[in-house]
Design a protein around this motif. Structure first.
Motif, short mmCIF file in Angstrom:
data_model
loop_
_atom_site.label_atom_id
_atom_site.label_comp_id
_atom_site.label_asym_id
_atom_site.label_seq_id
_atom_site.Cartn_x
_atom_site.Cartn_y
_atom_site.Cartn_z
N SER A 119 29.36 63.55 74.99
CA SER A 119 29.11 63.04 76.34
C SER A 119 28.92 61.53 76.31
N TYR B 77 34.28 69.45 71.75
CA TYR B 77 34.49 68.06 72.14
C TYR B 77 33.80 67.74 73.46
N GLN B 78 33.54 68.76 74.28
CA GLN B 78 32.86 68.52 75.55
C GLN B 78 31.43 68.03 75.33
N LEU B 79 30.88 68.27 74.13
CA LEU B 79 29.53 67.82 73.83
C LEU B 79 29.47 66.34 73.44
N GLU C 174 34.93 61.66 81.44
CA GLU C 174 33.88 60.68 81.69
C GLU C 174 33.53 59.89 80.43
N THR C 175 33.71 60.50 79.26
CA THR C 175 33.46 59.79 78.00
C THR C 175 34.53 58.75 77.73
N GLU D 252 36.27 73.38 72.59
CA GLU D 252 35.12 73.25 73.48
C GLU D 252 34.06 72.30 72.94
N ARG E 297 43.29 63.03 81.45
CA ARG E 297 41.90 62.57 81.35
C ARG E 297 41.82 61.04 81.26
N ASN F 70 41.29 64.03 73.43
CA ASN F 70 40.53 65.25 73.18
C ASN F 70 39.14 65.17 73.82
N LEU F 71 38.68 63.95 74.10
CA LEU F 71 37.34 63.74 74.62
C LEU F 71 37.29 63.95 76.13
N PRO F 72 36.11 64.20 76.70
CA PRO F 72 35.99 64.41 78.15
C PRO F 72 36.37 63.16 78.95
N LYS G 297 46.13 66.85 78.50
CA LYS G 297 44.97 66.03 78.15
C LYS G 297 45.14 64.56 78.54
#
Length: 314
Positions: free
Chosen positions: A118, A114-116, A146-147, A112, A174, A142-144, A171
């Motif tokens: 941004s 990794y969601q930070l 949008e990132t 979780e 993404r 692993n990154l979001p 993943k």
């Protein structure tokens, strides 16, 4: 002067428990526990540093002993480690239980944090400077979503090539919205099937599917079977050499990506680059760790003697 590589992605702790005997579901099973730093981006960062590149790693991390373990491993490998540290959070982790023969029973991914990471963090001065200095940007899924899209746009704006590691069938999705902005994608056949929506008899059919999604260059690994790699106008295949003393296949795909990118940055063509990647993977699977501590340009060159020439398919 060594070329600079910026890596943005997973740097966490991998824990693997192996059951000694026959697996008894719902019961206590005798076994052994092993943990080490991991993450697709971090594995590739350490490999590339050992191959002589100037590597900077940026990743979210917690203020805990697991984060310290990752930092120590980065220092040991010669990676310039500049994480975003969240003192009140846990460093991400992947925990797997394996059967005696190595097959996965169950795994838990605590990712979780990794969601930070941004898109706005890409605007931080130190990150902007790292992009500007880089000769190549490498990210992992692993990154979001949008990132990842923001990384592709930022790299393209600065004229920097960007490569990506798929991580898993779930993943890799993404990356689908920004595949046209990715210069090189490294994935296995399960991840190729997830992206394209089909699993053809002839793996070359994945190439047309991935090209239709906008991807210009990619490498699809298939375990012990021949890999398929492609650029805008070329498709090549390569049969990996048989490695007798396999210790652990963890990290093999990440090391293959590292070897391919290292060769491309050195000016080799795709057919020769996949040979370098295959040699790096062969070195890694002989190590009990996700990255081989003895990896070096000299060892890779000696391993190349065991790797056949790639076959040009088109």
């Amino acid at each position: 002067m060594a070329k600079k590589i910026l890596v943005l992605g997973g740097a966490h702790v991998d824990r693997r428990g192996r059951i000694f005997g026959e697996t008894a579901p719902g019961a206590s099973n005798p076994g052994a526990w092993f943990e080490e730093p991991g993450g697709g981006g971090f594995n590739a960062a350490r490999n590339l540093a050992r191959l002589g590149f100037d590597v900077r790693m940026i990743s979210p991390r917690g203020g805990d002993p697991a984060g310290e373990m990752v930092a120590e491993a980065a220092s040991h490998a010669g990676v310039d480690d500049t994480p975003f540290v969240f003192l009140d959070r846990k460093t991400p982790s992947y925990t797997a239980i394996l059967e005696r023969d190595g097959n996965l029973v169950i795994a838990l991914a605590d990712m979780e944090l990794y969601q930070l990471f941004s898109p706005r963090r890409l605007a931080i001065r130190a990150v902007r400077d790292a992009f500007e200095a880089a000769d190549l940007v490498l990210c992992d899924a692993n990154l979001p979503v949008e990132t990842l899209a923001a990384i592709a746009i930022k790299a393209a704006t600065g004229g920097k090539p960007v490569a990506a590691i798929a991580i898993s069938p779930a993943k890799v999705m993404r990356l689908k919205p920004c595949l046209a902005g990715i210069d090189h994608l490294f994935l296995n056949e399960a991840e190729a099937a997830a992206l394209t929506g089909h699993r053809p008899e002839d793996p070359r059919e994945w190439v047309s599917g991935l090209r239709a999604l906008g991807l210009r260059n990619g490498v699809i690994t298939r375990g012990k079977r021949e890999l398929i790699a492609f650029s805008r106008d070329t498709i090549v295949s390569l049969q990996p050499p048989i490695v007798d003393n396999v210790a652990d296949v963890t990290g093999a795909g990440d090391s293959l990506a590292s070897g391919v990118l290292a060769a491309l940055l050195a000016g080799h063509d795709l057919a020769e680059a996949v040979r370098h990647g295959t040699a790096a993977a062969a070195i890694t699977v002989q190590s009990p760790f996700a990255t081989a501590e003895n990896l070096s340009p000299e060892l890779l060159n000696s391993m190349l003697a065991l790797v056949p020439k790639a076959e040009i398919l088109s």
